[in-house]
Scaffold this motif. Sequence first.
Motif, PDB file in Angstrom:
ATOM      1  N   GLU A  84     -12.986  -3.284  -4.083  1.00  0.00           N
ATOM      2  CA  GLU A  84     -12.901  -4.716  -4.387  1.00  0.00           C
ATOM      3  C   GLU A  84     -13.999  -5.115  -5.358  1.00  0.00           C
ATOM      4  OE1 GLU A  84     -12.855  -6.557  -0.535  1.00  0.00           O
ATOM      5  OE2 GLU A  84     -10.710  -6.240  -0.280  1.00  0.00           O
TER       6      GLU A  84
ATOM      7  N   ASP B 189     -25.991   9.762   5.185  1.00  0.00           N
ATOM      8  CA  ASP B 189     -25.133   9.508   6.341  1.00  0.00           C
ATOM      9  C   ASP B 189     -24.668   8.055   6.393  1.00  0.00           C
ATOM     10  OD1 ASP B 189     -27.934   9.377   8.710  1.00  0.00           O
ATOM     11  OD2 ASP B 189     -27.667   8.658   6.670  1.00  0.00           O
TER      12      ASP B 189
ATOM     13  N   TYR C  76       0.841  -1.191   0.000  1.00  0.00           N
ATOM     14  CA  TYR C  76       0.000   0.000   0.000  1.00  0.00           C
ATOM     15  C   TYR C  76       0.875   1.240   0.000  1.00  0.00           C
ATOM     16  CZ  TYR C  76      -3.845  -3.168   1.002  1.00  0.00           C
ATOM     17  OH  TYR C  76      -4.761  -4.176   0.924  1.00  0.00           O
TER      18      TYR C  76
ATOM     19  N   THR D  64     -14.532   4.384   8.585  1.00  0.00           N
ATOM     20  CA  THR D  64     -14.761   3.134   7.867  1.00  0.00           C
ATOM     21  C   THR D  64     -13.694   2.129   8.274  1.00  0.00           C
ATOM     22  OG1 THR D  64     -13.411   3.961   6.067  1.00  0.00           O
ATOM     23  CG2 THR D  64     -15.786   4.285   5.883  1.00  0.00           C
TER      24      THR D  64
ATOM     25  N   LEU E   9      -9.006   7.556   1.290  1.00  0.00           N
ATOM     26  CA  LEU E   9      -8.994   7.695   2.738  1.00  0.00           C
ATOM     27  C   LEU E   9      -8.355   9.016   3.118  1.00  0.00           C
ATOM     28  CD1 LEU E   9      -7.735   4.124   3.670  1.00  0.00           C
ATOM     29  CD2 LEU E   9     -10.084   4.938   3.677  1.00  0.00           C
ATOM     30  N   LYS E  10      -8.663   9.443   4.346  1.00  0.00           N
ATOM     31  CA  LYS E  10      -8.098  10.721   4.812  1.00  0.00           C
ATOM     32  C   LYS E  10      -6.597  10.540   5.069  1.00  0.00           C
ATOM     33  CE  LYS E  10     -11.149  14.082   5.207  1.00  0.00           C
ATOM     34  NZ  LYS E  10     -11.769  13.743   3.931  1.00  0.00           N
TER      35      LYS E  10
ATOM     36  N   HIS F 114     -23.300  -1.866   2.586  1.00  0.00           N
ATOM     37  CA  HIS F 114     -22.773  -0.524   2.367  1.00  0.00           C
ATOM     38  C   HIS F 114     -23.122  -0.020   0.979  1.00  0.00           C
ATOM     39  CE1 HIS F 114     -20.798  -1.104   6.086  1.00  0.00           C
ATOM     40  NE2 HIS F 114     -20.160  -2.146   5.642  1.00  0.00           N
TER      41      HIS F 114
ATOM     42  N   ASP G 228     -17.229  -0.963  10.448  1.00  0.00           N
ATOM     43  CA  ASP G 228     -17.532   0.437  10.148  1.00  0.00           C
ATOM     44  C   ASP G 228     -18.157   1.134  11.344  1.00  0.00           C
ATOM     45  OD1 ASP G 228     -18.423  -0.292   6.722  1.00  0.00           O
ATOM     46  OD2 ASP G 228     -16.513   0.292   7.613  1.00  0.00           O
TER      47      ASP G 228
ATOM     48  N   ALA H 156      -4.955  -1.984  -4.153  1.00  0.00           N
ATOM     49  CA  ALA H 156      -3.930  -1.343  -3.311  1.00  0.00           C
ATOM     50  C   ALA H 156      -3.489   0.049  -3.767  1.00  0.00           C
ATOM     51  CB  ALA H 156      -2.722  -2.258  -3.164  1.00  0.00           C
TER      52      ALA H 156
ATOM     53  N   VAL I  28     -22.214   5.240   5.641  1.00  0.00           N
ATOM     54  CA  VAL I  28     -20.805   5.178   5.236  1.00  0.00           C
ATOM     55  C   VAL I  28     -20.580   3.994   4.317  1.00  0.00           C
ATOM     56  CG1 VAL I  28     -19.679   6.404   7.110  1.00  0.00           C
ATOM     57  CG2 VAL I  28     -20.286   4.029   7.417  1.00  0.00           C
ATOM     58  N   VAL I  29     -19.761   4.209   3.324  1.00  0.00           N
ATOM     59  CA  VAL I  29     -19.381   3.139   2.409  1.00  0.00           C
ATOM     60  C   VAL I  29     -17.903   2.844   2.635  1.00  0.00           C
ATOM     61  CG1 VAL I  29     -19.174   2.452   0.009  1.00  0.00           C
ATOM     62  CG2 VAL I  29     -21.042   3.937   0.715  1.00  0.00           C
ATOM     63  N   ASP I  30     -17.590   1.593   2.974  1.00  0.00           N
ATOM     64  CA  ASP I  30     -16.185   1.255   3.174  1.00  0.00           C
ATOM     65  C   ASP I  30     -15.484   1.269   1.814  1.00  0.00           C
ATOM     66  OD1 ASP I  30     -14.272  -1.672   3.856  1.00  0.00           O
ATOM     67  OD2 ASP I  30     -13.848   0.382   4.474  1.00  0.00           O
ATOM     68  N   PRO I  31     -14.494   2.144   1.635  1.00  0.00           N
ATOM     69  CA  PRO I  31     -13.855   2.268   0.322  1.00  0.00           C
ATOM     70  C   PRO I  31     -13.206   0.980  -0.167  1.00  0.00           C
ATOM     71  CG  PRO I  31     -13.082   3.974   1.824  1.00  0.00           C
ATOM     72  CD  PRO I  31     -13.925   3.070   2.618  1.00  0.00           C
ATOM     73  N   LYS I  32     -12.699   0.182   0.786  1.00  0.00           N
ATOM     74  CA  LYS I  32     -12.013  -1.051   0.373  1.00  0.00           C
ATOM     75  C   LYS I  32     -13.017  -2.021  -0.251  1.00  0.00           C
ATOM     76  CE  LYS I  32      -8.292  -4.026   1.818  1.00  0.00           C
ATOM     77  NZ  LYS I  32      -8.435  -5.405   2.310  1.00  0.00           N
ATOM     78  N   LYS I  33     -14.168  -2.177   0.376  1.00  0.00           N
ATOM     79  CA  LYS I  33     -15.159  -3.095  -0.180  1.00  0.00           C
ATOM     80  C   LYS I  33     -15.634  -2.591  -1.550  1.00  0.00           C
ATOM     81  CE  LYS I  33     -15.736  -6.024   3.302  1.00  0.00           C
ATOM     82  NZ  LYS I  33     -14.404  -5.717   3.816  1.00  0.00           N
TER      83      LYS I  33
ATOM     84  N   GLN J 170     -10.368   3.049   6.840  1.00  0.00           N
ATOM     85  CA  GLN J 170      -9.802   4.233   7.484  1.00  0.00           C
ATOM     86  C   GLN J 170      -9.204   3.867   8.832  1.00  0.00           C
ATOM     87  OE1 GLN J 170      -9.890   7.673   6.245  1.00  0.00           O
ATOM     88  NE2 GLN J 170      -8.341   7.718   7.846  1.00  0.00           N
TER      89      GLN J 170
ATOM     90  N   LEU K 214      -6.574   2.614  -3.039  1.00  0.00           N
ATOM     91  CA  LEU K 214      -7.345   2.684  -1.803  1.00  0.00           C
ATOM     92  C   LEU K 214      -7.054   3.944  -0.996  1.00  0.00           C
ATOM     93  CD1 LEU K 214      -9.240   1.499   0.299  1.00  0.00           C
ATOM     94  CD2 LEU K 214      -7.368   0.102   1.135  1.00  0.00           C
ATOM     95  N   PHE K 215      -5.775   4.263  -0.819  1.00  0.00           N
ATOM     96  CA  PHE K 215      -5.442   5.359   0.092  1.00  0.00           C
ATOM     97  C   PHE K 215      -5.886   6.718  -0.440  1.00  0.00           C
ATOM     98  CE2 PHE K 215      -4.006   2.264   2.602  1.00  0.00           C
ATOM     99  CZ  PHE K 215      -2.833   2.408   3.325  1.00  0.00           C
TER     100      PHE K 215
END
Lengths: 321, 82
Positions: B27, B17, A90, A258, B81-82, B11, A246, B74, B19-24, A261, B77-78
Amino acid sequence: MILELTWSTKASNQMVGGGVIQQILRRKLQSQSVATPVLSWFSSKKAHVDAGSSGVRAFALLGAGVTGLLSFSTVASADEAEHGLACPDYPWPHDGILSSYDHASIRRGHQVYQQVCASCHSMSLISYRDLVGVAYTEEEAKAMAAEIEVVDGPNDEGEMFTRPGKLSDRLPQPYANESAARFANGGAYPPDLSLITKARHNGQNYVFALLTGYRDPPAGISIREGLHYNPYFPGGAIAMPKMLNDEAVEYEDGVPATEAQMGKDVVSFLSWAAEPEMEERKLMGFKWIFLLSLALLQAAYYRRLKWSVLKSRKLVLDVVN
Amino acid sequence: MNGLLSLNRKHIFLADDEVVDPKKYLEESCNPKCVKPLLEYQACVKRIQGDDSGHKHCTGQYFDYWQCIDKCVAPKLFTKLK
């Protein structure tokens, strides 16, 4: 006699620089050197043929070799799960040669550790004072330390007593000792996380992949009660359940919590915990590699300057006829 | 039944409001890129369906599929994210 001839022609050809001829000669030499041990093996076999045991020995060796090969092939099929799925790389924000940690991420990661992980995992090498200037102000760290009870003593009367925590205290341990930890977790010991990203191969990526990689097992794999499937864990069956879900944590700075995160933040925190000196190390490294490169250039120049006297010598043959 | 296809769909983009997990999400979006290993896995599942010995499993194909997905996810993904 023949060998001598090939050596001399090879020497002359080296002077000429005939690459192809060299290769042919080398091959001739090689075939000759291979032939001689084979010939000697045959002759030795003839010598021992009367004993009769050499044939049995050879057969036994062959049998052992075949069994070894077969067993290796069956073991190899278990190797994939044995080593775990290789984790991807990553792009961590602190990866570059002059990149620092994302300190906001470290702060969030500490919050995740405290609320999700600290109930089972100790971080006994980190003190509250280490967090000052990295993730929290001194007042914040003092307030956090004061929330825990620490056993201290003995006092003047010889008794141990408890007091609120100070900056100099270590982060609290969830269990008194390893046995207690194992007993509370079905025999498995939740490892101390102070150095975990250095204690695992490709630690940062591995921990992130592990925490966010809980999936259903492949067809044909069943995990026993009490364990959970994680492809990145060597063997596939890990005692720790999926902890990052989450919105398990509400971040102070309002960042949406999440699973990915929280994984990123907690791994940033763990990376800092294992390598707090990283930023200073990178600065020092950059500075000294630069300075030493200049010193190398200077040293090379100075060496060549001093040696020039000898390297520019000329020989004069003064022959009197 | 097929563990790979039972992706948790909690998700989805329902409310603001949620939240959606970005990784899922990544994928799932990388799935089309990794169709070949996915088909290999599904073929394996079909092959071992009748097996009761407990020795047959599809770990190899499973790993190939997830390695493909991971490689795709990979680098991206980042950025989410924040």
